[in-house]
Motif scaffolding. Structure first.
Motif, PDB file in Angstrom:
ATOM      1  N   THR B  77      -8.827 107.857 -59.227  1.00 23.14           N
ATOM      2  CA  THR B  77      -8.277 107.616 -60.566  1.00 23.14           C
ATOM      3  C   THR B  77      -7.813 106.165 -60.671  1.00 23.14           C
ATOM      4  O   THR B  77      -7.156 105.781 -61.617  1.00 23.14           O
ATOM      5  CB  THR B  77      -7.056 108.528 -60.823  1.00 23.14           C
ATOM      6  OG1 THR B  77      -6.112 108.325 -59.776  1.00 23.14           O
ATOM      7  CG2 THR B  77      -7.452 109.990 -60.851  1.00 23.14           C
ATOM      8  N   LEU B 452       8.865 105.978 -66.917  1.00 21.49           N
ATOM      9  CA  LEU B 452       7.442 106.179 -66.615  1.00 21.49           C
ATOM     10  C   LEU B 452       6.639 105.393 -67.638  1.00 21.49           C
ATOM     11  O   LEU B 452       7.206 104.724 -68.507  1.00 21.49           O
ATOM     12  CB  LEU B 452       7.065 107.665 -66.649  1.00 21.49           C
ATOM     13  CG  LEU B 452       7.035 108.385 -65.287  1.00 21.49           C
ATOM     14  CD1 LEU B 452       6.683 109.847 -65.462  1.00 21.49           C
ATOM     15  CD2 LEU B 452       6.024 107.744 -64.328  1.00 21.49           C
ATOM     16  N   GLY B 453       5.350 105.502 -67.551  1.00 18.69           N
ATOM     17  CA  GLY B 453       4.513 104.796 -68.505  1.00 18.69           C
ATOM     18  C   GLY B 453       3.106 105.327 -68.412  1.00 18.69           C
ATOM     19  O   GLY B 453       2.804 106.187 -67.572  1.00 18.69           O
ATOM     20  N   TRP B 454       2.250 104.814 -69.246  1.00 15.95           N
ATOM     21  CA  TRP B 454       0.904 105.371 -69.332  1.00 15.95           C
ATOM     22  C   TRP B 454      -0.074 104.305 -69.790  1.00 15.95           C
ATOM     23  O   TRP B 454       0.193 103.611 -70.760  1.00 15.95           O
ATOM     24  CB  TRP B 454       0.920 106.516 -70.341  1.00 15.95           C
ATOM     25  CG  TRP B 454      -0.302 107.353 -70.407  1.00 15.95           C
ATOM     26  CD1 TRP B 454      -1.252 107.305 -71.393  1.00 15.95           C
ATOM     27  CD2 TRP B 454      -0.718 108.380 -69.508  1.00 15.95           C
ATOM     28  NE1 TRP B 454      -2.224 108.246 -71.146  1.00 15.95           N
ATOM     29  CE2 TRP B 454      -1.919 108.923 -69.995  1.00 15.95           C
ATOM     30  CE3 TRP B 454      -0.184 108.905 -68.326  1.00 15.95           C
ATOM     31  CZ2 TRP B 454      -2.604 109.948 -69.355  1.00 15.95           C
ATOM     32  CZ3 TRP B 454      -0.864 109.918 -67.691  1.00 15.95           C
ATOM     33  CH2 TRP B 454      -2.048 110.432 -68.197  1.00 15.95           C
ATOM     34  N   TYR B 455      -1.165 104.169 -69.071  1.00 20.64           N
ATOM     35  CA  TYR B 455      -2.288 103.360 -69.546  1.00 20.64           C
ATOM     36  C   TYR B 455      -3.338 104.321 -70.071  1.00 20.64           C
ATOM     37  O   TYR B 455      -3.642 105.315 -69.416  1.00 20.64           O
ATOM     38  CB  TYR B 455      -2.885 102.541 -68.398  1.00 20.64           C
ATOM     39  CG  TYR B 455      -2.267 101.170 -68.303  1.00 20.64           C
ATOM     40  CD1 TYR B 455      -2.848 100.099 -68.968  1.00 20.64           C
ATOM     41  CD2 TYR B 455      -1.105 100.965 -67.591  1.00 20.64           C
ATOM     42  CE1 TYR B 455      -2.272  98.846 -68.915  1.00 20.64           C
ATOM     43  CE2 TYR B 455      -0.528  99.712 -67.529  1.00 20.64           C
ATOM     44  CZ  TYR B 455      -1.110  98.658 -68.192  1.00 20.64           C
ATOM     45  OH  TYR B 455      -0.553  97.415 -68.148  1.00 20.64           O
ATOM     46  N   THR B 456      -3.870 104.034 -71.215  1.00 26.09           N
ATOM     47  CA  THR B 456      -4.783 104.999 -71.819  1.00 26.09           C
ATOM     48  C   THR B 456      -6.037 105.191 -70.972  1.00 26.09           C
ATOM     49  O   THR B 456      -6.513 104.271 -70.310  1.00 26.09           O
ATOM     50  CB  THR B 456      -5.181 104.572 -73.239  1.00 26.09           C
ATOM     51  OG1 THR B 456      -5.940 105.624 -73.817  1.00 26.09           O
ATOM     52  CG2 THR B 456      -6.016 103.308 -73.237  1.00 26.09           C
ATOM     53  N   ASP B 457      -6.568 106.417 -71.030  1.00 27.01           N
ATOM     54  CA  ASP B 457      -7.842 106.690 -70.381  1.00 27.01           C
ATOM     55  C   ASP B 457      -8.988 106.423 -71.350  1.00 27.01           C
ATOM     56  O   ASP B 457     -10.054 105.959 -70.954  1.00 27.01           O
ATOM     57  CB  ASP B 457      -7.915 108.170 -69.981  1.00 27.01           C
ATOM     58  CG  ASP B 457      -6.869 108.522 -68.936  1.00 27.01           C
ATOM     59  OD1 ASP B 457      -6.862 107.865 -67.898  1.00 27.01           O
ATOM     60  OD2 ASP B 457      -6.075 109.451 -69.164  1.00 27.01           O
TER      61      ASP B 457
END
Lengths: 360, 575
Positions: B77, B452-457
């Motif tokens: 991933t 937390l954080g998120w990078y787009t898929d």
């Protein structure tokens, strides 16, 4: 006669095989202890291998499937016995993260030569510079040379690698632009996998300076030497300092012995007395230090490799701990332990050769 | 004493000789080293055994901070893996270079999604690097290897990445590859983001012939990946942490314009930027603030920036910490945390203040929403109204190492701590040194609050709003009059680290997931964004920019920064 018999025949006159076998058998409890500690620490540490393998996006069911596949749902004693059996065969399974899908064995076989090469250069620098400096210092006790050498040695022992490394990089790489900051060879230079000897293709050693010599590639050799210079200096400084300190005090002790005075009284020249009677006797404690020092160099490789971005065993351990790649941590730590004990065994054997009383 | 002197000289000369030899050796090679000057055009120099016979003999060097050793898009991933596999493999549909996630044709030249059926027309005459021709059966084998445990060459539960079910497995019922250039995919349910999932790096099309030839050793694909991409995988040099790719002359798309691409690894951020400034590398990523400045001031490198599709946030765990179950308390905290200071001072202006879960550029981002204004007095009075005028104490869990959406987690935590102290709240920072155990902790819901954080898929709103804020439990599992559920709930989505379960919101994002009309979807997501804003399960911190340092030898505009997909190295030209 197989090769072990041959080897024993070779060393028999100086070291009895029983001594070596006894020492070899002693390795077993040591390695068993290390393996058990590593197993315990990793199983007590937080971090779920399933999340490491499947990543943040995995569902709870998928994670559970992975735990079952990895045997993490089996009783702890069963996992422990399985681990010991695997460790005895030097099979730690596959890397979870840093070399995903590859065996830990292949990770170690890639990395070990890199660290050994670095440690060998560090050790060579230590011996080549440390011994003469120690002798000079002893012979010219309390002179200016002695003071300078001693201060230099003390500084060398006291300055930690994580400080001296970045400082050298800053000076020689960033400001003066004389040496590269990291890596082992120029990024556009690639080596083949094999070299040819009398028409036969043989694998390379993984030690880049040696490999470039075997390949007869001057440009690549110069680039590799250029890249290795600073890390070898950093790791060699400590070694040089320690060996010269040891050599000095050992030499000072020896040259005050009666037999030295007797030899001189018989009219033997100072130089011959010093080298023939003094040096060999003074060497005994220094050899022990050199041996133990080699183990410390392997430890120093963790820092040196991290600072200089060299992908050896040291950096691998640090990275594997960081990403909770447990099979790699287990494999590399046990390899270090094995190396350390083997070096100590070698020191013991050498020691008993230098001083046969040890065998008794 | 005279004898002593002679020993002294000899030892000294020995030592001096060794040192001189070493220095000479090093000095000689200094000229040919990495040190100075540009070297963009000298790929043929040295011992590179072949530079490929691509568009030119130039060598493009991409410096990065990490070197994974497995380049199978189905086993990872990691974004570091994707940087390389995106050069080697193609997807059926791709994100347009330099865009904010717009889709364009790739191995499929036409595609539709109606009801539960996706139909794709495939590009003809595309060849894999192993000499096989690309057909529909390759995609079918790709899907089977990734998700179908009854397939002979299934990758295995403990080998495939979490993207298997997430991207394809959960949504595809069957694949019809009976015609070479026509692909019909039946879905398990209506799923609007599906086409975008096909553009993700994990959906890269593998060669059926290679899958079959690997037999039981499927994990080995990672060391010899063969796709249809602009560059062929040539050398994986793990000891030296490098990869060499060579140009694919038969590439169906634009480029490639260089003969060789080398991915090299320099862990230290500042060293990596210096390498680009010196011209030893051409492009690098993951810059820190000192790196930005050095690149900008260097004169030999430029800094490229683009709004990123990501979000850094602080989640308040309603399932664990009772005061967070009161909306006024959450809003009060949102008013108290000075996100402007975090973005401008701690992140040095390379991020923008967040106002809602969706970043700009993504469908459904609600333009009417502004970041919560920092107003400590209002925050204090809201706390008093909620009955917490005397304050309370809670734990804020944080990771330690920088991540793109939060380049300075510990400083950010300290800022939050001091901001909340001013309204009488005591924050105990719980710092984790490793990210893996940190994720274990947060996904088990053990934190009171966490970063937390998120990078787009896939740049789809669903990838933020459903994936991160829908608990994914049955509607009736949420008790009446309650807007949170326990992490133990059946089927709970552990990425929702706030425990938030607002049924109005859940209905909206679930309906939007099944809606194909873009206008309708947009309206639903705007409403969902408004709800998330009002309810504040998170403190919305920032959207980080995507930044690259590029050496002047890279022809201007031949390299474009993308916030999803890429890097697009096929178009890069060197002077």
């Amino acid at each position: 006669m197989n090769w072990t018999q041959f080897l024993f025949r070779l060393v028999e006159p100086v070291v009895p095989p029983r001594f070596v076998i006894k020492r070899l058998l002693l390795l077993i409890p040591v390695l068993f202890g290390v393996a058990s500690v590593v197993f315990a620490i990793l199983h007590l540490a937080p971090g779920d291998p399933a999340i490491i393998i499947a990543g943040q996006r995995a569902s709870a069911e998928q994670l559970e499937q992975i735990r079952v596949e990895l045997g993490l749902r089996r009783p702890l004693w069963e996992q422990y016995l399985g681990f010991l059996w695997d460790a005895a065969r030097f099979d730690f399974g596959q890397s979870y993260s840093i070399s995903r899908g590859n065996s830990v064995r292949s990770v170690i076989s890639d990395r070990l030569p890199i660290t050994l090469e670095l440690a060998i250069y560090g050790q060579a620098a230590g011996i080549l510079l440390g011994l003469p400096l120690g002798i000079i210092s002893a012979v010219k006790q309390d002179s200016l040379t002695d003071h300078v050498t001693r201060i230099g040695a003390l500084t060398g022992i006291s300055v930690p690698i994580f400080w001296s490394g970045p400082l050298l990089i800053l000076l020689f790489s960033t400001y003066l632009d004389v040496f590269p900051t990291s890596g082992r060879i120029k990024s556009t230079l690639f080596l083949p996998d094999t070299w040819t000897l009398f028409g036969r293709e043989l694998p390379l050693t993984g030690m880049i300076t040696l490999d470039t010599i075997l390949l007869g590639n001057t440009e690549a050799f110069l680039s590799a030497a250029h890249h290795l210079f600073l890390p070898a200096v950093v790791i060699g400084v400590y070694s040089t300092a320690l060996i010269s300190r040891m050599m000095r005090s050992s030499m000072l002790e020896v040259i005050r012995q009666d037999y030295i005075r007797t030899a001189r009284a018989k009219g033997q020249g100072a130089k011959i007395t010093l080298m023939k009677h003094g040096f060999r006797n003074a060497l005994i404690p220094v050899v022990t230090v050199i041996g133990i020092q080699f183990g410390t160099l392997l430890g120093g490789a963790v820092l040196t490799e991290t600072v200089f971005g060299i992908n050896g065993m040291g950096l691998t351990i640090v990275t594997a701990i960081g990403v909770s790649d447990y099979p790699v941590v287990q494999g590399t730590v046990l390899t270090f332990a094995l190396l350390f004990t083997l070096v100590n065994l070698f020191v013991d054997v050498t020691y008993s050769y230098l001083d046969p009383r040890i065998q008794q | 004493m005279s004898s002593g002197d002679s020993i002294d000289r000899r030892s000294f000369l020995t030592a001096a000789g060794s040192a001189a030899a070493a220095a000479t050796l090093a000095g000689c090679s200094g000229d040919g080293g990495d040190g100075g000057g540009t070297e963009g055009g000298d790929g043929g120099d040295g011992t590179s055994s072949d530079g490929g016979d691509g568009g030119s003999d130039q060598t493009l060097v991409y410096a990065r901070g990490d070197h994974p050793e497995n380049y199978d898009p189905q086993q990872s991933t990691s974004g570091e893996v994707a940087k390389v596999t995106n050069q080697v493999f193609d997807t059926l549909i791709q994100f347009a270079a330099g865009s904010g996630g717009q889709l364009e044709d790739a191995l499929a030249t036409d595609y539709t999604l109606e009801g539960t059926t996706a139909t794709l027309t495939l590009r003809e005459g595309v060849m894999f690097h192993n000499g096989e021709e690309f057909t529909a059966s390759d995609f079918k084998a790709t899907w089977q290897r990734f998700t179908q445990s009854d397939y002979e060459y299934y990758l295995g539960d403990d080998t495939r990445s979490g993207y298997g079910p997430f991207t394809l497995g959960d949504w595809i019922e069957s694949v019809d590859a009976s015609q070479d250039y026509e692909l019909t995919i039946e879905l398990t349910q209506q799923f609007a983001p599906f086409l975008r999932n096909l553009a993700m790096f994990a959906s890269a099309v593998l060669s059926k012939a290679q899958i079959e030839s690997l037999g039981d050793s499927q994990a080995d694909l990672g060391s010899e990946p063969a796709g249809t991409g602009a560059f062929q995988f040539d050398t994986l040099d793990n000891p030296n942490e490098r990869i060499r790719l060579t140009a694919n002359n038969d590439y169906w798309g634009d480029g490639p314009n260089v003969g060789t691409v080398i991915f090299k690894t320099i862990t230290e951020n500042s060293t990596r930027v210096q390498d680009v400034i010196n011209g030893a590398s051409h492009i690098t990523d993951n810059l820190d603030s000192s790196g930005f400045q050095r690149a900008e001031e260097s004169g030999t490198a430029t800094l490229l920036r683009k709004d990123g599709i990501n979000h850094g946030y602080m989640a308040m765990n309603m399932a664990r910490f009772e005061p967070f179950r009161d909306r006024q308390v959450r809003q009060a905290i949102a008013h108290a945390v000075n996100t402007e200071a975090i973005v401008n001072q701690i992140y040095q202006g390379f991020a923008t203040q967040a106002s809602q879960p969706l970043p700009p550029d993504v469908l459904g981002h609600n333009d009417d929403l502004d970041p919560y204004p920092t107003d400590k007095e209002q925050a204090q009075s809201m706390l008093e109204e909620a009955g917490y005028g005397d304050g309370f104490e809670f734990e804020l869990a944080t990771f330690s190492n920088p991540r793109g959406y939060n380049p300075s987690p510990v400083n950010t935590a300290n800022q939050v701590k001091s901001d909340l102290e001013e309204i009488g709240l005591t924050v105990n920072i719980n710092q984790f040194s490793n990210f893996g155990p940190y994720l274990d902790y947060t996904s088990a819901g053990k934190h009171d609050a966490c970063f937390l954080g998120w990078y787009t898929d896939n740049a789809d709103p669903d990838n933020f709003l459903y994936v991160l804020l829908d608990p994914q439990v049955e509607m009736d599992a949420v008790p009446d009059g309650q807007d949170w559920v326990s992490f133990d709930s059946d089927g709970y989505n552990t990425l929702n680290v706030s425990g938030w379960a607002n049924t109005d919101y859940m209905e909206l994002v679930r309906e939007a997931q099944r809606t194909y009309a873009e206008g309708d979807r947009e309206t639903m997501y705007e409403e969902a964004s408004q709800l998330a804003y009002d309810e504040s399960p998170w403190v919305f911190l920032d959207y980080a920019e995507t930044l690259r340092a590029v050496n002047e030898t890279v022809v201007e505009d031949s390299y474009t920064v993308s916030s999803v997909g890429g890097p697009y190295l096929n178009t890069v030209e060197l002077q």
